[in-house]
Write an enzyme that holds these catalytic residues in place. Structure first.
Site, PDB file in Angstrom:
ATOM      1  N   TYR A   1     -37.533-123.507 -56.093  1.00 48.70           N
ATOM      2  CA  TYR A   1     -38.730-122.997 -56.762  1.00 48.70           C
ATOM      3  C   TYR A   1     -38.312-122.824 -58.214  1.00 48.70           C
ATOM      4  O   TYR A   1     -37.313-122.134 -58.487  1.00 48.70           O
ATOM      5  CB  TYR A   1     -39.137-121.634 -56.177  1.00 48.70           C
ATOM      6  CG  TYR A   1     -39.992-121.711 -54.944  1.00 48.70           C
ATOM      7  CD1 TYR A   1     -39.718-120.933 -53.833  1.00 48.70           C
ATOM      8  CD2 TYR A   1     -41.108-122.549 -54.887  1.00 48.70           C
ATOM      9  CE1 TYR A   1     -40.515-120.979 -52.696  1.00 48.70           C
ATOM     10  CE2 TYR A   1     -41.906-122.603 -53.742  1.00 48.70           C
ATOM     11  CZ  TYR A   1     -41.602-121.820 -52.659  1.00 48.70           C
ATOM     12  OH  TYR A   1     -42.387-121.866 -51.536  1.00 48.70           O
TER      13      TYR A   1
ATOM     14  N   ASP B   1     -45.791-127.982 -54.888  1.00 47.70           N
ATOM     15  CA  ASP B   1     -47.141-127.648 -54.374  1.00 47.70           C
ATOM     16  C   ASP B   1     -47.382-126.140 -54.381  1.00 47.70           C
ATOM     17  O   ASP B   1     -48.310-125.661 -53.741  1.00 47.70           O
ATOM     18  CB  ASP B   1     -47.316-128.207 -52.948  1.00 47.70           C
ATOM     19  CG  ASP B   1     -46.293-127.626 -51.973  1.00 47.70           C
ATOM     20  OD1 ASP B   1     -46.274-128.060 -50.817  1.00 47.70           O
ATOM     21  OD2 ASP B   1     -45.505-126.741 -52.378  1.00 47.70           O
TER      22      ASP B   1
ATOM     23  N   HIS C   1     -46.781-128.019 -47.417  1.00 46.68           N
ATOM     24  CA  HIS C   1     -46.087-126.726 -47.286  1.00 46.68           C
ATOM     25  C   HIS C   1     -46.385-126.079 -45.924  1.00 46.68           C
ATOM     26  O   HIS C   1     -46.496-124.854 -45.805  1.00 46.68           O
ATOM     27  CB  HIS C   1     -46.568-125.808 -48.414  1.00 46.68           C
ATOM     28  CG  HIS C   1     -45.552-124.865 -48.974  1.00 46.68           C
ATOM     29  ND1 HIS C   1     -44.902-125.048 -50.182  1.00 46.68           N
ATOM     30  CD2 HIS C   1     -45.100-123.694 -48.510  1.00 46.68           C
ATOM     31  CE1 HIS C   1     -44.095-124.021 -50.422  1.00 46.68           C
ATOM     32  NE2 HIS C   1     -44.203-123.190 -49.429  1.00 46.68           N
TER      33      HIS C   1
HETATM   34  C1  FNS Z   1     -42.874-122.005 -41.948  1.00 51.14           C
HETATM   35  C2  FNS Z   1     -42.454-121.794 -43.367  1.00 51.14           C
HETATM   36  C3  FNS Z   1     -42.538-122.856 -44.267  1.00 51.14           C
HETATM   37  C4  FNS Z   1     -42.138-122.695 -45.601  1.00 51.14           C
HETATM   38  C5  FNS Z   1     -41.666-121.425 -46.023  1.00 51.14           C
HETATM   39  C6  FNS Z   1     -41.561-120.354 -45.137  1.00 51.14           C
HETATM   40  C7  FNS Z   1     -41.963-120.544 -43.803  1.00 51.14           C
HETATM   41  C8  FNS Z   1     -41.865-119.389 -42.851  1.00 51.14           C
HETATM   42  N1  FNS Z   1     -41.376-121.263 -47.375  1.00 51.14           N
HETATM   43  S1  FNS Z   1     -42.301-120.132 -48.160  1.00 51.14           S
HETATM   44  O1  FNS Z   1     -41.923-118.849 -47.654  1.00 51.14           O
HETATM   45  O2  FNS Z   1     -42.127-120.249 -49.570  1.00 51.14           O
HETATM   46  O3  FNS Z   1     -43.694-120.515 -47.822  1.00 51.14           O
HETATM   47  C9  FNS Z   1     -40.977-122.350 -48.083  1.00 51.14           C
HETATM   48  C10 FNS Z   1     -40.140-122.259 -49.241  1.00 51.14           C
HETATM   49  O4  FNS Z   1     -39.533-121.224 -49.522  1.00 51.14           O
HETATM   50  N2  FNS Z   1     -40.018-123.379 -50.012  1.00 51.14           N
HETATM   51  C11 FNS Z   1     -40.622-124.579 -49.674  1.00 51.14           C
HETATM   52  O5  FNS Z   1     -40.492-125.559 -50.404  1.00 51.14           O
HETATM   53  N3  FNS Z   1     -41.351-124.712 -48.525  1.00 51.14           N
HETATM   54  C12 FNS Z   1     -41.505-123.628 -47.718  1.00 51.14           C
HETATM   55  N4  FNS Z   1     -42.127-123.763 -46.507  1.00 51.14           N
HETATM   56  C13 FNS Z   1     -42.718-125.069 -46.128  1.00 51.14           C
HETATM   57  C14 FNS Z   1     -41.707-125.911 -45.347  1.00 51.14           C
HETATM   58  O6  FNS Z   1     -40.678-126.387 -46.199  1.00 51.14           O
HETATM   59  C15 FNS Z   1     -42.374-127.129 -44.719  1.00 51.14           C
HETATM   60  O7  FNS Z   1     -43.148-127.790 -45.698  1.00 51.14           O
HETATM   61  C16 FNS Z   1     -43.252-126.750 -43.527  1.00 51.14           C
HETATM   62  O8  FNS Z   1     -42.667-125.699 -42.804  1.00 51.14           O
HETATM   63  C17 FNS Z   1     -43.392-127.940 -42.597  1.00 51.14           C
HETATM   64  O9  FNS Z   1     -44.298-127.639 -41.593  1.00 51.14           O
HETATM   65  P1  FNS Z   1     -43.864-127.141 -40.111  1.00 51.14           P
HETATM   66  O10 FNS Z   1     -43.466-125.722 -40.263  1.00 51.14           O
HETATM   67  O11 FNS Z   1     -45.103-127.341 -39.324  1.00 51.14           O
HETATM   68  O12 FNS Z   1     -42.735-128.029 -39.640  1.00 51.14           O
END
Ligand code: FNS
Length: 495
Positions: A241, A269, A358
């Site tokens: 990030y 995104d 995401h």
């Molecule tokens: C489930 C989950 C996803 C997060 C995620 C945290 C969780 C609990 N976090 S978030 O706190 O910011 O939203 C990140 C993150 O740190 N950075 C990121 O690039 N994607 C983040 N993602 C998105 C992740 O990298 C994938 O794009 C997404 O999880 C793929 O979908 P599935 O979970 O269905 O496999």
């Protein structure tokens, strides 16, 4: 070093339990956080809930280990506490927590989990509300989260027969690194919400199965803890990030490269983290404690919002050359959602893209990664650019057939997020290992059944994608809309 004697008792700390005088205990040491309360990104309420008490369990998943060292003035570090004199929160546990402990005793054996969705079903029942809320939540009505999974169900196979499929090899390479199976552990923040050890559990499983782990910026473990937990030769990527303060970002990128990361995945995104209502609801503290004390209940800060105020919404294409000037790591843009931006990435010499929304946690009604892939690859092939950039997807992949469909369409690999979090939260390292092995077993079987023995035999001719572009959304009154029901808590299935 001379043994340090505890200077404080639990009784002494418990006296400092208000907004005007607030001490907390973290890892057996007391800290005066009174002055810090108004600056806490997660709001005051969550700290005041632990004023005068041991806050370690709540603190650990959200904050890297060196947070207090780095950000709290030394004069506020009050010293060791004699923990035998501290009343354990556990002894005061709520009826809800007692109910959850009971469900843990009734959960199925690991061997009874036969696919990745089984781990989700168990995790929903046994995880703490806040942790389940954070991992399972997605943006607004969670349409895109459901579409991510549903889109795969609109792609059908056209299998070949009478192919000698005795030997099947589904190994491949991602950004030049050899892997046993074309999926990777994608970046998901706050691993310690699900397991006391956090992201290093995913590191160990990724090493055992020779798959790549993408290290999240917002990990509970420190970056170095995760890299130190890697096995010999294990390949890790960094998910970034971008910070408003570019000097901090540069330090992070250079350190990751020095520590051996083999890819820089810039998340594009999330200029602002999405509005995830399950996450926000689960931050809802007991109305009595806030309303009676006259404070407005601050549930505007789900965990996501609380930890992401540093992200720079001004990030733009103009930043790409700067990134290319500060690192030799291959650069991949994570969260690309239209072919025009893939072509822009090729033009700028970016090594890869992840077609992703995401996990549905950002813009609701964004299309699934697999649909964007089906839009993108024919255009790249038409322009002769398909070898100029590596294309990955993530979102909703729960079966090896989902991975195979993506590869038939031209993806290099598929990122998987929630399933490994759920497996870790419910069964720890054994759970993640089983989840990865299940995918390997499914991969071998399904490659045979579609008549392919190697990854390079997977092509669009094995698919029927005619319905892929016809979106249907789940009717608004369907139970799938659990996001609307504030009373639905883990383990309570309505209807
Ligand atoms: C489930 C989950 C996803 C997060 C995620 C945290 C969780 C609990 N976090 S978030 O706190 O910011 O939203 C990140 C993150 O740190 N950075 C990121 O690039 N994607 C983040 N993602 C998105 C992740 O990298 C994938 O794009 C997404 O999880 C793929 O979908 P599935 O979970 O269905 O496999």
């Amino acid at each position: 070093m001379a043994q340090e004697n505890p200077a404080l008792t639990g009784v002494e700390v418990a006296k400092h339990n208000s907004q005007k005088d607030c001490w907390v205990i973290v890892h057996g040491r007391a800290y005066d956080v009174t002055g810090f309360l108004p600056e806490h990104p997660g709001g005051m309420t969550i700290i005041l809930k632990y004023a005068g008490k041991d806050a370690t369990e709540e603190f650990d998943p959200i904050h890297p280990p060196d947070t207090l060292e780095k950000y709290l003035d030394k004069s506020k570090h009050l010293g060791l506490v004699d923990m035998t004199t501290v009343v354990k929160e556990k002894e005061l546990e709520s009826p809800e927590e007692r109910e959850r402990q009971k469900r843990i005793l009734e959960m199925p054996l690991l061997e009874q989990c036969y696919n990745l969705m089984d781990f989700e079903a168990v995790a929903r029942r046994v995880m703490k509300k806040g942790a389940w809320g954070y991992y399972s939540s997605a943006a607004d009505d969670e349409i895109t989260m459901r579409e991510n999974h549903g889109a795969f169900h609109r792609i059908w196979f056209r299998p070949k027969i009478l192919v000698d499929v005795e030997k099947v090899d589904f190994s491949t390479a991602m950004l030049g690194a050899k892997v046993d199976i074309p999926f990777y552990v994608t970046a998901t923040a706050l691993g310690k919400l699900g397991h006391v050890e956090g992201e290093v559990v995913l590191t160990r499983a990724a090493h055992k199965h020779n798959v790549i782990q993408m290290i999240p910026t917002l990990a509970s473990c420190s970056f170095d803890e995760i890299v130190d937990a890697a096995g010999p030769g294990q390949v890790q990527w960094l998910q970034l990030y971008v910070n408003k303060d570019r000097a901090i970002t540069q330090r992070i990128v250079e350190h990751a490269e020095k520590r051996g990361c083999k890819g820089l995945f810039i998340t594009v995104d999330a200029p602002q983290l999405g509005r995830r209502e399950k996450d926000m609801r689960s931050k809802f503290t007991d109305p009595g404690s806030n309303v009676q004390s006259g404070q407005t209940t601050d549930n505007s800060q789900g965990a996501a919002r609380a930890i992401s105020s540093f992200i720079d919404p001004a990030l733009s294409w103009a930043d790409i050359p700067w990134f290319q000037s500060i690192t030799k790591m291959p650069i991949v843009l994570k969260g690309v959602q239209r072919v025009e931006d893939v072509l822009k990435a090729v033009e700028l010499g970016v090594q890869g893209v992840v077609l992703s929304n995401h996990g549905g946690r950002q813009l609701d009604f964004a299309r699934s990664g697999v649909e964007i892939l089906a839009e993108t690859m024919p255009v790249l092939r038409e322009l002769g650019l398909q070898d100029k950039i590596e294309v990955y997807i993530d979102g909703g992949a729960r079966r090896a057939t989902d991975i195979i469909k993506a590869l038939c369409l031209g993806a290099k690999g598929v990122g998987i997020g929630r399933p490994f979090l759920y497996a870790m939260s419910a069964y720890g390292l054994d759970g993640v290992n089983r989840a990865m092995q299940l995918l390997k077993d499914e991969m071998e079987m399904n490659m045979r059944l579609i008549g392919a023995t190697r990854i390079d035999e997977l092509s669009p001719s094995l698919l029927d994608v005619r319905s892929l572009f016809n979106h249907g959304t789940t009717p608004a009154n369907s139970l799938a809309y659990s996001v609307y029901d504030p009373l639905v808590t883990p383990g309570q299935r309505t209807g």
